[in-house]
Design an enzyme around this catalytic site. Structure first.
Site: not given
Ligand code: IMP
Ligand code: MG
Length: 181
Positions: A105, A108, A164
């Site tokens: 999805d 980040d 979410d």
């Molecule tokens: P990262 O890339 O390891 O920081 O984690 C990404 C995860 O953080 C995604 O799979 C989402 O579950 C959650 N996430 C990061 N940004 C958002 C946002 O803006 N809305 C909802 N979930 C987010």
């Molecule tokens: Mg996710």
């Protein structure tokens, strides 16, 4: 379940409409078809956030396609780039005979996918690519670049179309900015 206060008020503004998402998903499906040229693929949906995107993307693809689901939880202390990703629910197939696409999805910090890619690469798939609906490149703490990104967005918290806030809003048909005020 308790009543949810200010449920609609927290939806600040629509960032990507249903129509914009639909058009981008169709385009992504055609790109995926062109990558594999009729060869079968396995789409791996990272739960829960990718369930809506996976559902639409899978129907925009014409090459023979199987689907599988995986649920992970990541633990990272502070701003360090490496941590642990725990598999909460693993794939029900051995991926070593598949061309695999991880369907995510949002990327980040990049830490979760970075770990998931390492995990799945260790299982020796024929090939492995990552397709993400959203990317927030300005938030990255590890060097991770998806193979295909539908939309790059600035750093604000988004909800809807699978994403979410505290498990709510996943069923919105569009992507909106969440009002955290
Ligand atoms: P990262 O890339 O390891 O920081 O984690 C990404 C995860 O953080 C995604 O799979 C989402 O579950 C959650 N996430 C990061 N940004 C958002 C946002 O803006 N809305 C909802 N979930 C987010
Ligand atoms: Mg996710």
């Amino acid at each position: 379940m308790q009543p949810v206060e200010n449920y609609n008020k927290k939806i600040k503004r629509i960032v990507l409409s249903k129509e914009e998402i639909d058009a981008a998903v169709q385009k992504a499906g055609k790109t995926i078809d062109s990558w594999y040229d009729g060869r079968p693929i396995l789409l791996v949906c990272i739960l829960k956030g990718s369930f809506v995107f996976m559902s639409d993307l899978s129907r925009a693809i014409s090459v023979p396609c199987e689907i599988a689901f995986m649920s992970v939880k990541s633990y990272f202390a502070g701003t360090v780039s490496s941590g642990t990703v725990n598999i909460e629910m693993d794939l029900d197939v051995d991926i070593n005979k598949y061309n695999v696409i991880i369907v995510e999805d949002i990327v980040d910090t990049g830490r979760t996918l970075n770990e998931v890619v390492k995990l799945l690469k260790a299982r020796n798939p024929l090939s492995l690519k990552v397709v993400t609906l959203l990317d927030k490149p300005s938030r990255r703490v590890v060097d991770f670049v998806p193979d295909y990104t539908l939309f790059s967005i600035p750093d604000f918290f988004v909800i809807g179309y699978g994403l979410d806030c505290a498990e709510l809003y996943r069923n919105l048909p569009y992507i909106a900015e969440y009002d955290g005020e």
